[in-house]
Structures are given as structure tokens and as C-alpha cells.
Design an enzyme around this catalytic site. Structure first.
Site, PDB file in Angstrom:
ATOM      1  N   GLY A 222      14.857 -16.592 -13.422  1.00 41.78           N
ATOM      2  CA  GLY A 222      15.093 -15.514 -13.839  1.00 41.78           C
ATOM      3  C   GLY A 222      13.796 -14.425 -13.232  1.00 41.78           C
ATOM      4  O   GLY A 222      12.729 -14.885 -13.043  1.00 41.78           O
ATOM      5  N   CYS A 249      11.345 -22.391 -14.149  1.00 39.32           N
ATOM      6  CA  CYS A 249      10.690 -21.043 -13.564  1.00 39.32           C
ATOM      7  C   CYS A 249      10.690 -20.348 -14.855  1.00 39.32           C
ATOM      8  O   CYS A 249       9.776 -20.352 -15.734  1.00 39.32           O
ATOM      9  CB  CYS A 249      11.258 -20.253 -12.322  1.00 39.32           C
ATOM     10  SG  CYS A 249      10.376 -19.328 -11.707  1.00 39.32           S
ATOM     11  N   LEU A 250      11.344 -19.374 -15.051  1.00 43.65           N
ATOM     12  CA  LEU A 250      11.379 -18.152 -16.123  1.00 43.65           C
ATOM     13  C   LEU A 250      11.768 -19.091 -17.441  1.00 43.65           C
ATOM     14  O   LEU A 250      11.142 -18.874 -18.345  1.00 43.65           O
ATOM     15  CB  LEU A 250      12.287 -17.302 -15.996  1.00 43.65           C
ATOM     16  CG  LEU A 250      12.323 -16.106 -17.253  1.00 43.65           C
ATOM     17  CD1 LEU A 250      11.211 -15.313 -17.442  1.00 43.65           C
ATOM     18  CD2 LEU A 250      13.621 -15.283 -17.189  1.00 43.65           C
ATOM     19  N   ASN A 291       8.917 -19.077  -6.814  1.00 45.00           N
ATOM     20  CA  ASN A 291       9.320 -17.870  -6.786  1.00 45.00           C
ATOM     21  C   ASN A 291       8.874 -17.185  -8.044  1.00 45.00           C
ATOM     22  O   ASN A 291       9.798 -17.213  -9.016  1.00 45.00           O
ATOM     23  CB  ASN A 291      10.554 -17.519  -6.353  1.00 45.00           C
ATOM     24  CG  ASN A 291      10.981 -15.937  -6.442  1.00 45.00           C
ATOM     25  OD1 ASN A 291      10.099 -15.083  -6.622  1.00 45.00           O
ATOM     26  ND2 ASN A 291      12.309 -15.679  -6.663  1.00 45.00           N
ATOM     27  N   TYR A 294       4.389 -14.704 -12.927  1.00 46.66           N
ATOM     28  CA  TYR A 294       3.957 -15.029 -14.150  1.00 46.66           C
ATOM     29  C   TYR A 294       3.531 -16.498 -14.222  1.00 46.66           C
ATOM     30  O   TYR A 294       4.078 -17.295 -13.520  1.00 46.66           O
ATOM     31  CB  TYR A 294       4.668 -14.499 -15.087  1.00 46.66           C
ATOM     32  CG  TYR A 294       4.777 -13.039 -15.250  1.00 46.66           C
ATOM     33  CD1 TYR A 294       4.072 -12.166 -16.120  1.00 46.66           C
ATOM     34  CD2 TYR A 294       5.675 -12.344 -14.652  1.00 46.66           C
ATOM     35  CE1 TYR A 294       4.224 -10.801 -16.086  1.00 46.66           C
ATOM     36  CE2 TYR A 294       5.848 -10.951 -14.604  1.00 46.66           C
ATOM     37  CZ  TYR A 294       4.703 -10.406 -15.706  1.00 46.66           C
ATOM     38  OH  TYR A 294       4.946  -8.706 -15.583  1.00 46.66           O
ATOM     39  N   HIS A 334      10.995 -24.901  -8.417  1.00 48.24           N
ATOM     40  CA  HIS A 334      12.569 -24.747  -8.199  1.00 48.24           C
ATOM     41  C   HIS A 334      12.949 -26.205  -7.579  1.00 48.24           C
ATOM     42  O   HIS A 334      12.874 -26.476  -6.612  1.00 48.24           O
ATOM     43  CB  HIS A 334      13.003 -23.827  -7.267  1.00 48.24           C
ATOM     44  CG  HIS A 334      13.006 -22.646  -7.893  1.00 48.24           C
ATOM     45  ND1 HIS A 334      14.007 -21.978  -8.490  1.00 48.24           N
ATOM     46  CD2 HIS A 334      11.985 -21.524  -7.924  1.00 48.24           C
ATOM     47  CE1 HIS A 334      13.490 -20.737  -8.907  1.00 48.24           C
ATOM     48  NE2 HIS A 334      12.640 -20.376  -8.619  1.00 48.24           N
ATOM     49  N   GLU A 336      15.709 -27.534  -7.267  1.00 50.31           N
ATOM     50  CA  GLU A 336      17.017 -27.309  -6.479  1.00 50.31           C
ATOM     51  C   GLU A 336      16.581 -26.604  -5.234  1.00 50.31           C
ATOM     52  O   GLU A 336      17.487 -26.747  -4.368  1.00 50.31           O
ATOM     53  CB  GLU A 336      17.941 -26.290  -7.223  1.00 50.31           C
ATOM     54  CG  GLU A 336      17.675 -24.776  -7.321  1.00 50.31           C
ATOM     55  CD  GLU A 336      16.561 -24.397  -8.038  1.00 50.31           C
ATOM     56  OE1 GLU A 336      16.393 -23.219  -7.835  1.00 50.31           O
ATOM     57  OE2 GLU A 336      15.937 -25.136  -8.779  1.00 50.31           O
TER      58      GLU A 336
END
Length: 387
Positions: A222, A249-250, A291, A294, A334, A336
């Protein structure tokens, strides 16, 4: 007919002048860059770019057009698109329409014909910064005044997360996918493995998720700062150890915060499909799709129940975590892909195996089975309440 002029103004006063090939509108956002050679459609439709003006470092963009099957979300959420050269006539048998027509359809401004190498070097040296992308012919002073009066979004997750519960039925393990801005690729990888996937909004509480009787929980990718969604951190904190958990990720950052670690903003972030990540357990190096702006602060992990499993080979930042006692792990990149390499898709298999091991080690008592059956029956009630 000549293209309309477009301008990109950065908050430090740097002005780029080129030609518009998107919507003739104006937008502000955080200016970032992506180093991918291909995959511009997946980049455009990745919800993690919500609120950002994305610069592609590869010089030719648009040459294979836009295809329905390559979207990672129902619509793009980016605030602007920056390229060196835009190809107006794609050469691809799969193409259904052009990049320019997509941007115009969703009212996204875009600029071509500028020195994207100079822009990228500036962002690498000074860090990401706010920018305004416009087709207006107003004086630079007026644009700067509007830019200085703008601020970066803090509600990106609210903007991109699903508003309703929905499912993709399967015959195997039930996985609750918490949508903080999930890419379609995550759902595809779970469905490909036969999972019974239930997707819930970012606002779903721990009790809401328990009512769905999951076998495992996946925390999605996200946009934005993980500290802007403290309710999500609290929900994850309550569920760690109760169900097998996988963060991406997030979701990785939220898992870290919920475990007592801390996060910080990177200077210019990691965005592209060529980031080397080292697995500290096996010693192997994987090329990954990333991507994010942070990262988890490594020094904050020492006082938690977490251990680092992966690091970035370029800047040594944390790329993977595992809980020492609970069945839970996460990665910053990621698995995926979409776009990018599929080196790390095995992590979905590891997640499924973790779920099965947990089920073997924690068989349900008759009482637990009764509770699970009641929770499963209440799934429809929660889904209806979210509509």
C-alpha cells in the site's frame, strides 16, 4: 497538430518544460523515479503510487500500449507521469489502446521531452520532493505559490483500499487478505495456489478478521507512511501469534511497527524491478521488484521478538523479517512482481506451508471447532454489514 506545452516545477525551483501527452490538467505530488525498463502499465496501476508523480528512467515509454489484462488495480492513483519519449503508436498485438488515452481517461497529467536523467540524478542527490505538473501558462511564481501551499497526502490507504469485503473462493486454506492498497498480483498468486481468499478493508478490526475464521492472514502492500494508519498497527498487534501471518511491503512495515520496531523515510526510496536482496539464511541473492519510500530501522529491531532475514545488497536496508516465536514473517519487496522478476514467488509457498504446519501443531479442540463453525457462519453477516 503540435502538442500542448507542459511544465514540471520542483519545490527547489527547478523547472522542466516539455510536451503534454496526458490530461490537460494540473496536479501536485511527491516526485519519485522508477528504474524499470518495462512494466509501465503495472507501475501506473499500482495503488502504492497514490499521490506521487512518477518518473520513468527508461527513455522510451508507451511502445507496447495498454492491455486490459496487465492492470494491477481497477484504476491508476498516480498524480502525474514523466517520461523522456512517449510513443504514440504502440506496436503490440495485445494492445487495446494507448498510454496517452489511458492517462486522459483518468485525468492524469503527463509530460514528455524533458531530461529525465537530470531529474533522476537530482532526486537521488537531494531526495524526493514535491512538484507541480501542469499545462497552465501561468507565471512560474504563481505555480510556486500553489506548490508551496500544497502538502503531501496522508490518507492514501483510505483512498485505495476496498470499501467492501469480497471473496475469491477456493478449496484450500482460507487466507484473509487485508487490503491497504493491494496489487492484483497478490490475489492471483493466492488463487493460483487454491486458497479461499477473503479480502477485507484496511479498517477491519481484529474481531472482524477473527469472525472470518482464517487459516492465515496476508498484509498487503500500500501507499504512504505506515504511521499514518495506526489503527492497522493495532489490529496487526492483536493478531500476531494467533494466526500465521505474511506481510508484503507496507504490510511488512506494519508488522514491524506492531512488533515494537520503528520505521523511517528513505532519501529517494526503492522503485524498480532490479533490486538485489540477500537471503541471510541461505546466502542466496534474489533480484526483486520494489516500490516503497519507507523502511524498517534496523537498530530498532534489537529490542523486539523479530530477526532480520533479508537485506538490500545496495544500501543494506532491512528487506525481510521473521518473528522468533510466532508464525509470522514479512518482506519489503514484491514476491508477486508485476512488473519485475519472479525470483521470490516461492514466498507464497512458504506462507502456505507455514499455515499447514501451524494447523498440524495446533489441532482444534471440539470447542474451538464449534467456535470456528460459528465464526464461519457469521462471515456473511460481516460482509453484508460492510455493503
Amino acid at each position: 497538430m503540435s502538442a500542448k506545452q507542459a511544465r514540471l516545477l520542483l519545490e527547489d525551483g527547478t523547472l522542466f518544460t516539455g510536451q503534454s501527452f496526458g490530461s490537460e490538467t494540473e496536479s501536485t505530488g511527491e516526485v519519485v523515479f522508477n528504474t524499470g525498463i518495462t512494466g509501465y502499465q503495472e507501475v501506473l496501476s499500482d495503488p502504492s503510487y497514490c499521490g506521487q508523480i512518477v518518473t520513468m528512467t527508461y527513455p522510451l515509454i508507451g511502445n507496447y500500449g495498454i492491455t486490459r489484462d496487465d492492470f494491477e488495480a481497477l484504476r491508476p492513483y498516480i498524480h502525474g507521469f514523466v517520461v523522456r519519449n512517449h510513443e504514440e503508436i504502440p506496436s503490440n498485438w495485445r494492445a487495446e489502446y494507448t498510454l496517452g488515452s489511458l492517462l486522459k481517461e483518468f485525468d492524469i497529467p503527463a509530460i514528455q521531452g524533458i531530461d529525465t536523467r537530470m531529474l533522476t540524478r537530482k532526486l537521488r542527490h537531494y531526495g524526493t520532493m514535491r512538484g507541480i505538473l501542469t499545462t497552465s501558462s501561468e507565471p512560474v511564481e504563481a505555480l510556486m505559490e500553489r506548490l508551496q501551499g500544497s502538502s503531501l497526502l496522508t490518507d492514501q490507504v483510505e483512498r485505495v483500499s476496498t470499501k467492501h469485503v469480497f471473496s475469491s473462493p477456493g478449496m484450500k486454506e482460507r487466507v484473509v487478505l487485508v487490503d491497504y492498497g493491494s496489487k492484483s498480483g497478490i490475489l492471483r498468486d493466492l488463487v493460483k495456489r487454491g486458497c479461499d481468499v477473503v479480502v477485507v478493508p484496511h479498517t477491519a478490526t481484529a474481531d472482524d478478521i477473527r469472525k472470518l475464521s482464517p487459516d492465515g492472514i496476508l498484509l498487503s502492500n500500500g501507499p504512504g507512511n505506515p504511521k499514518n494508519v495506526p489503527h492497522a498497527v493495532e489490529t496487526v498487534k492483536q493478531l500476531i501469534g494467533e494466526y500465521p501471518m505474511f506481510g508484503i511491503c507496507l504490510g511488512h512495515q506494519l508488522f514491524a511497527l506492531a512488533s515494537g520496531a520503528d520505521t523511517e523515510k528513505l532519501k529517494f526510496g526503492h522503485r524498480g524491478g532490479n533490486h538485489p536482496v540477500k537471503d541471510l539464511i541461505s546466502g542466496r541473492c534474489y533480484i526483486t521488484s520494489q516500490n516503497h519510500g519507507y523502511t524498517v530501522k534496523e537498530e530498532s529491531i534489537a529490542q523486539t521478538e523479530l530477526e532480520v532475514t533479508h537485506i538490500n545488497n545496495n544500501d543494506k536496508t532491512v528487506e525481510g523479517l521473521r518473528h522468533k516465536t510466532a508464525p509470522a514473517f514479512s518482506v519489503q519487496y514484491h514476491p508477486e512482481a508485476s512488473p519485475g522478476p519472479f525470483d521470490s514467488s516461492y514466498l507464497f509457498d512458504d506462507f502456505i506451508e507455514m499455515i499447514r504446519t501451524h494447523q498440524q501443531n495446533h489441532p482444534q479442540s471440539p470447542k474451538q471447532a464449534q467456535i470456528a463453525a460459528a465464526a464461519k457462519a457469521s462471515k456473511g453477516e460481516y460482509a453484508h454489514a460492510q455493503k
